[in-house]
Each structure stands twice: as structure tokens, then as C-alpha cells.
Design a protein around this motif. Structure first.
Motif, short mmCIF file in Angstrom:
data_model
loop_
_atom_site.label_atom_id
_atom_site.label_comp_id
_atom_site.label_asym_id
_atom_site.label_seq_id
_atom_site.Cartn_x
_atom_site.Cartn_y
_atom_site.Cartn_z
N ASP A 57 12.66 8.64 -3.22
CA ASP A 57 13.70 7.73 -3.67
C ASP A 57 13.72 7.79 -5.17
N ARG A 58 14.96 8.18 -5.49
CA ARG A 58 15.12 8.24 -7.10
C ARG A 58 15.08 6.95 -7.94
N ARG A 62 12.20 6.06 -10.65
CA ARG A 62 12.74 5.82 -11.86
C ARG A 62 12.24 4.70 -12.45
N ALA A 100 12.21 16.24 -7.32
CA ALA A 100 12.69 14.97 -7.86
C ALA A 100 11.65 14.35 -8.91
N ASP A 103 12.24 15.97 -12.08
CA ASP A 103 13.72 15.75 -12.66
C ASP A 103 13.45 14.46 -13.26
N GLU A 104 12.87 13.58 -12.84
CA GLU A 104 12.79 12.39 -13.34
C GLU A 104 11.91 12.44 -14.69
#
Ligand code: NAD
Length: 306
Positions: A57-58, A62, A100, A103-104
Motif C-alpha cells: 500500500d503506497r 509513504r 514499492a 521506489d518509496e
């Protein structure tokens, strides 16, 4: 590096919760992302912030990465069997969610990530002891996804400047490993059965070997790895370099319990690797680790915990 904040994904799980304990003990602040699918809230030390949800869950990631000095990424569906039945879903958690995380980390800018890989990346390679440069031939979706994590860690370093270090855990055992899970390691299952006076199931002749590594040795490797993470995206074995066969394991447990265990021989498990043994030399050199816990000492700790 003391008094920093770290994110631990999968921090309510077996290995993750031991890492959280060590971070808290040295005075770091810890935030955990875990969906509690196999982990337990009770494994977390008091004062640790838990963000309950999916590691893919992005928005959650974050929020979780806000203000931390590094991320330990341990959340995964750590079951080869589930990878057979739920190929795409395990891929999403075991590889896509790892991308993910990278990437974050890149969005924040250069956040170091230490992540769990596995001896499963070696698969059918029987050139023992396995060194990190050995050919990888995964035999499962789980192993393929862990290898994918390592490949994407290279991308994270080369393209996005993210320092990483991947740890290829061999057979980890210790307190909090769930004996009730059908996917749990042989040690937790055997200890539980000994305690309940039940016979130990031995698949095949019992001469198959594994490299069993105690969870506090894994904990120390994880802590040291955060300082050694680099954009070279290295991977290191976390193992002892000692092969133990299943019969010897049963015998050693018998000595600890003071009763000779009853055993039941079952048919060999299809697709099971006969021997697994890693070389610990690379990790010892890079991470400056002490000698690993002996099997007898580690087993006694598991038995005391039960
Ligand atoms: P575990 O199942 O106890 O821990 C995994 C944790 O991740 C659990 O707390 C679980 O609830 C959480 N999780 C699973 N899916 C999630 C999701 N989608 N979102 C958020 N959280 C999620 O297993 P473990 O043995 O502690 O394994 C930790 C890591 O080490 C894993 O990456 C595993 O693949 C790797 N590993 C373990 C071993 C071993 O012998 N235990 C060997 C090689 C690699």
C-alpha cells in the motif's frame, strides 16, 4: 547510528520482532508495517508504533517512511507452499511490494534498505557450501521472487542511488517461530512435538541436511547490514557453514529433553532439496559478525521458551 528511527516491515513476525527488540534495546525508535497475516501484535515490544496494513500500500509506505533513517524490509509470504497455490498473490507481496519499498525509498532520496532474501535463490545448485557468487537456480515462485528482489536492488542502486544490502537467510530458528504453522521450520515443529510427547515425523531417511542459523545471529547480521548497505547492492549469506541432518537434530533434542524421541518415517517430500549448506565467510568478513550460536545452545533456548 544510535537513537535513530527505523522502519521494519514484517516487524510482528518471527525474525522481524527479534530485530525490533534489538533496535529498541539500543535506543532506536521503531515503526512497524505489518498486516498481521502470520505475525502477532503481541510480539512487539511496548512503545513500538504499528501501522497495520499491506506493505504494498503506497500511501501506508509513504507514511511509514516519514522521518526514518533506514528501512528493514522483512514482510513477505514466507511459504514456498503458498507460492504454489497463490502464485500471483505471493508475487505481489514478495516482489512487487519490495519494488514499492525501493521506489518509496527513492522518492525520499537515498534511504538505505536492508531486505530479506533467502537461500531459496540457490534452488537446485548443489555446489556446496554455497557462496554468494554461485549460480542461482530457484525451484519455487518464492525463490524466484527473492532473486527478483536482488535484481531490483541492483536497479535501486544503479538507477536510483538507493543503498541496499540483501541477506540470504538459510534455515532460521529460535523463540517465537510458530510451531502451529504447517510451513514452519522443522525445529519448531520437533520441539513442540517433543514437549507434547508426540513422535517426530521424519521424511525419507532423515539424512537430508540443513544449515540452521539461530535468530539472534540473524538479528546481529541485520543490524550490521544497515551500516554496510551500498549502491553496489551486495547480497550476503546468513548461515553457519555447519550442516545438520534431521536424525542428528532429533537426537540432540532427545538429549536436551532427556528422553529418546519416538520417530515416524514418512515418504520423502517431493521436490525437497537433499542438502543445503551456505558459506558464512562473506558475511563474517563484511559484517564483522561473532561466531554463530551452536545448535545445542540455540535449541536449549527454544525449549526454554516453549
Ligand atoms: P514471518 O511470517 O514470521 O514474518 C513475516 C511478517 O510479514 C509477518 O509478521 C506477516 O504478518 C508480515 N506480512 C506478510 N505479508 C504482508 C503484507 N502483505 N503486508 C504487511 N505485512 C505482511 O516469517 P519470518 O520467518 O520472520 O520471515 C521474515 C523474512 O525472512 C521474510 O522475508 C522471509 O521470506 C525471510 N526468510 C525467512 C527464513 C526463515 O527460515 N524463517 C529463511 C529465508 C528467508
Amino acid at each position: 547510528r544510535r537513537g535513530m528511527s527505523y522502519l521494519v516491515t514484517g516487524g510482528c513476525g518471527f525474525i522481524g520482532s527479534h530485530l525490533v527488540d534489538a533496535l529498541v534495546a539500543r535506543g532506536d525508535r521503531v515503526r512497524v508495517v505489518d498486516d498481521l497475516s502470520t505475525g502477532h501484535r503481541e510480539n512487539l515490544a511496548p512503545g513500538v508504533e504499528l501501522l497495520e496494513g499491506d506493505v504494498g500500500d503506497r500511501a501506508l509506505l509513504r507514511e511509514a517512511m516519514e522521518g526514518v533513517a533506514g528501512c528493514f524490509h522483512l514482510a513477505a509470504i514466507a511459504s514456498v507452499e503458498r507460492g504454489v497455490r497463490e502464485w500471483c498473490e505471493t508475487h505481489r507481496v514478495n516482489l512487487s511490494a519490495t519494488i514499492a519499498v525501493f521506489d518509496e525509498a527513492a522518492r525520499i532520496g537515498g534511504l538505505p534498505v536492508v531486505y530479506a532474501s533467502s537461500a531459496a535463490v540457490y534452488g537446485s545448485n548443489a555446489d556446496l557450501p554455497l557462496v554468494e557468487s554461485a549460480v542461482t537456480r530457484p525451484l519455487s515462485a518464492y525463490g524466484a521472487d527473492k532473486l527478483g528482489c536482488e535484481l531490483h536492488a541492483r536497479v535501486a542502486g544503479v538507477v536510483h542511488g538507493i543503498p541496499t544490502l540483501g541477506l540470504r537467510f538459510f534455515n532460521v530458528y529460535g523463540p517465537r517461530q510458530d510451531p502451529k504453522s504447517p510451513y514452519s521450520g522443522v525445529i519448531s515443529v520437533f520441539c513442540d512435538r517433543m514437549l507434547r510427547g508426540l513422535p517426530l515425523d521424519i521424511y525419507g531417511d532423515g539424512r537430508q541436511t540443513r544449515d540452521f542459523v539461530f535468530v539472534t545471529d540473524v538479528q546481529m547480521a541485520l543490524l550490521a547490514a544497515m551500516d554496510a548497505a551500498s549502491t553496489d547492492a551486495h547480497v550476503l549469506n546468513v548461515c553457519t557453514g555447519q550442516a545438520t541432518n534431521v536424525l542428528h537434530l532429533a537426537e540432540t533434542l532427545g538429549e536436551i529433553f532427556g528422553v529418546s524421541p519416538a520417530t515416524r518415517h514418512l515418504l520423502p517430500r517431493a521436490g525437497e532439496i537433499r542438502h543445503s549448506l551456505g558459506s558464512p565467510i562473506g558475511a563474517r568478513r563484511t559484517l564483522d559478525l561473532p561466531s554463530p550460536r551452536s545448535l545445542g545452545d540455540g535449541l536449549r533456548e527454544v525449549v526454554n521458551w516453549l
